[in-house]
Write an enzyme that holds these catalytic residues in place. Structure first.
Site, mmCIF file in Angstrom:
data_model
loop_
_atom_site.group_PDB
_atom_site.id
_atom_site.type_symbol
_atom_site.label_atom_id
_atom_site.label_comp_id
_atom_site.label_asym_id
_atom_site.label_seq_id
_atom_site.Cartn_x
_atom_site.Cartn_y
_atom_site.Cartn_z
ATOM 1 N N ASP A 68 0.862 -1.188 0.000
ATOM 2 C CA ASP A 68 0.000 0.000 0.000
ATOM 3 C C ASP A 68 0.897 1.236 0.000
ATOM 4 O OD1 ASP A 68 -2.923 0.981 0.444
ATOM 5 O OD2 ASP A 68 -1.685 2.153 1.835
ATOM 6 N N ASN A 114 -2.357 13.123 -5.713
ATOM 7 C CA ASN A 114 -3.623 13.338 -6.413
ATOM 8 C C ASN A 114 -4.214 14.704 -6.087
ATOM 9 O OD1 ASN A 114 -4.050 11.175 -8.077
ATOM 10 N ND2 ASN A 114 -5.029 9.907 -6.523
ATOM 11 N N HIS A 152 -5.477 13.868 -10.919
ATOM 12 C CA HIS A 152 -5.485 12.430 -11.228
ATOM 13 C C HIS A 152 -4.477 12.069 -12.319
ATOM 14 C CE1 HIS A 152 -8.777 11.218 -8.644
ATOM 15 N NE2 HIS A 152 -9.468 12.297 -9.041
ATOM 16 N N ASP A 166 -2.001 9.038 -11.939
ATOM 17 C CA ASP A 166 -1.896 7.929 -12.899
ATOM 18 C C ASP A 166 -0.460 7.755 -13.366
ATOM 19 O OD1 ASP A 166 -4.586 7.543 -12.650
ATOM 20 O OD2 ASP A 166 -5.134 8.534 -14.546
ATOM 21 N N ASP A 181 -4.280 2.633 -4.890
ATOM 22 C CA ASP A 181 -2.830 2.584 -4.692
ATOM 23 C C ASP A 181 -2.403 1.306 -4.000
ATOM 24 O OD1 ASP A 181 -3.993 3.065 -2.300
ATOM 25 O OD2 ASP A 181 -2.689 4.743 -1.710
#
Length: 629
Positions: free
Chosen positions: A486, A494, A499, A503, A529
């Site tokens: 994680d 973000n 975004h 990405d 994530d």
């Protein structure tokens, strides 16, 4: 002597006495002469009788056919060697028998009737055939001829003289001829054939019984007029048949042959095949004798008519099929039973790169070579075995390998061609260019199993992989390491960069994971994530080391967005994959809990899930391992 006694009693004179003596001498001389003549006659008669008897005896003894003298009671008085040899007896043995003892039981009545007629004077000679029995019991056919010998004065019958000729070979030959004739007549009848014979010396044409019955006439009703048969021919056929007959009679053809319709007695028409040949001509070449056969071919002609209709229909159907096959979008190749190509449509020419003129008659492998897309093995196209039911074979993973080594993904359907007797006659191969569809299938399959952003395995495909690994460990043993990864501080990226920045960073993380791990290890994006890793190779101790390498790689990412640097980290939870450690959901849950413990411990570290033994004892998870800086 008489004179010497009588003369003294008569008291005759000397002269008279002389005369008497002279007469006596003369009578005596005449008597002696006559006696001599009579004796000579007797001697001559006896000599002639002896010579006649000798001739008869020699004729009887030396005769090549049997001769027997038989009494009226049937007893064999005398038999010659030929008769005894014919029946396998000696002369003494056969002369001790009667004619009834050596006669076949079925022919005894013939001998009895002949004997009765001879005794009653109704006949004086006889001639007939009958069977005798040899000494070994086998029958033999003989021909008898003879007469009765009677007393000259009273005419009373004394005995019979018989000549017996062995005709057994002739009888067997006649039986064979009769049998062959029966077979011949049966064959002619079965084949619907008859025989005709023309003999101008005997007055015309004769027809066999078989033939006249086929035409509905009585025996002999058609015989005679050699030209009558022409009047019975269908008007539409007469000119053609007459010309064929004329050409043969003129010697222009070696034999006569014609097919025509002839009128049955009941008025209907039947088809005839007439074959004949002249076998004798006179000095001027005119026909004397000819012979031939007539065959009823009505059924054949009707079948031919049906076949012509069927052929026309088949030709139309074939043309429609050809146009259809030429027009369809699929490629079609047909072969015969020997796997030789008999048909190719234009689409097949285009896909194989071989023109039809070059392909026809060639083996299928010369034009069409298909292999399996995954294994690369040649896909066999062969006839079905006799034990299996013919069926279509479909393959959507075939690749057509052309002669120039270029390849084309195809979908093929192979169907055997079977005739009405279930005999294999060839194959029909229908195939189409499946390259675009196959590429789309691959894309869809890839998309279904991979994350669209990172290219890593997605959650669903990863779960399936995990299930397979758990099953393998349960069956075969072994152990793998599962890591729940994680990202730390990802939300800030973000929030500040949007975004698009998130990405782009996720793609960099995916690359970092692939670079750190080995080729056998499995990496997946579970969502957001969160990532998952399965270490398939190495011992259990490799898990913490690999986890720290991942944390270092992610922490060392030099990521900038719009000129602004962003720094993230990772927390990892470890759990083993082995037998007895639970199902996939349990393993993921334990690794997730370990990852949560790592985050609670300050992030950027690794935490291992407790073993089953520790959980059962109520123990706490081991402390998280700090990441190497």
């Amino acid at each position: 002597m008489t004179a010497s006694v009588l003369l003294p009693a008569l008291e005759l004179g000397t002269d008279a006495l002389k005369v008497c003596l002279q007469i006596s001498v003369a009578v005596t001389a005449v008597t002696l002469f006559v006696s001599a003549l009579f004796i000579r006659k007797i001697i001559d008669d006896r000599r002639q009788i002896a010579e006649s008897e000798q001739r008869f005896r020699r004729a009887m003894e030396d005769s090549a056919i049997g001769v027997a003298i038989v009494g009226l009671d049937g007893r064999i008085v005398q038999a010659n060697p030929a008769f005894a040899d014919m029946l396998g007896y000696t002369r003494a043995e056969i002369e001790a028998l009667t004619f009834f003892q050596i006669t076949h039981p079925d022919d005894l009545q013939i001998g009895r009737e002949t004997m009765t007629s001879l005794k009653e004077g109704k006949i004086h000679s006889f001639h007939f055939e009958k069977r005798y029995l040899r000494k070994d019991g086998t029958p033999v056919w003989a021909q008898l001829a003879g007469s009765v010998i009677r007393e000259e004065e009273t005419g009373r019958p004394l005995y019979l003289v018989s000549q017996i000729e062995d005709i057994d070979a002739r009888k067997q030959a006649e039986a064979r001829i009769a049998e062959a004739e029966d077979r011949w007549n049966f064959a002619l009848t079965s084949a619907g054939q008859g025989i005709w014979s023309l003999d101008m010396r005997r007055g015309g044409t004769t027809y066999s019984d078989t033939w006249v019955k086929m035409l509905g006439y009585a025996d002999g009703e058609l015989d005679g007029d050699p030209d009558r048969w022409l009047t019975m021919i269908h008007p539409d056929d007469q000119e053609r048949v007459a010309e064929a007959d004329r050409a043969h009679l003129a010697g222009e053809t070696p034999f006569f042959e014609a097919e025509f319709r002839m009128r049955h007695k009941d008025g209907r028409w039947i088809w005839i095949l007439d074959r004949g040949k002249a076998i004798e001509r006179d000095g001027e070449g005119r026909l004397i004798r000819a012979i031939g056969s007539l065959t009823d071919i009505t059924e054949r002609k009707e079948a031919e008519a049906r076949l012509m209709v069927s052929a026309a229909m088949l030709a139309d159907e074939k043309e429609r099929l050809r146009v259809t096959l030429q027009s369809i979008g699929d490629a079609v190749i047909c072969t015969d039973a020997a796997n030789r190509i008999t048909f190719m449509n234009p689409v097949a020419e285009k896909l194989t790169g071989v023109v039809v003129g070059e392909a026809l008659g060639k083996q299928l492998g010369h034009v069409y070579w298909a292999v399996d897309e995954e294994s690369g093995q040649k896909i066999g196209l062969s006839r079905p075995s006799t034990s299996e039911q013919p069926h279509c074979d479909q393959n959507t993973r075939a690749v057509l390998v052309r002669r120039d080594d270029t390849r084309c993904s195809i979908r093929q359907v192979v169907s055997p061609i079977m005739n009405d007797r279930d005999e294999f006659c060839g194959l029909v191969i229908v195939f189409q260019d499946f390259s675009d569809a196959r590429a789309l299938q691959r894309q869809l399959a890839y998309a279904a199993a991979h994350d669209a952003l990172t290219g890593l395995a997605n959650r669903s495909s990863f779960i399936r992989i995990m299930e397979d690994l758990v099953d393998q460990c349960r069956l075969n043993g072994g152990e793998h390491q599962f890591m729940f990864v994680d990202l730390d501080h990802f939300k800030a990226v973000n929030d500040t960069g949007g975004h698009a920045a998130g990405d782009a960073l996720l793609k960099r993380v995916a690359d970092a994971l692939r670079n750190v791990l080995g080729p056998e290890d499995i990496v997946a994006r579970l969502g957001g994530d969160e990532f998952a890793v399965v270490l398939k190779s190495g011992a259990a101790a490799r898990g913490p080391i690999a986890a720290r390498s991942i944390i270092d790689a992610i922490g060392n990412l030099d990521f900038r967005w719009d000129g602004r640097p962003h720094s993230i980290g990772a927390s990892i939870g470890l759990a083993p994959i082995r037998a007895g450690y639970g199902e996939v959901d349990e393993i993921i849950a334990r690794a997730d809990a370990a990852c949560y413990a790592a985050k609670a411990a300050g992030r950027g570290c690794v935490s291992a899930a407790p073993d089953e033994d520790e959980i059962s004892k109520g123990g706490l998870p081991p402390p998280p391992l700090a990441a190497a800086s």
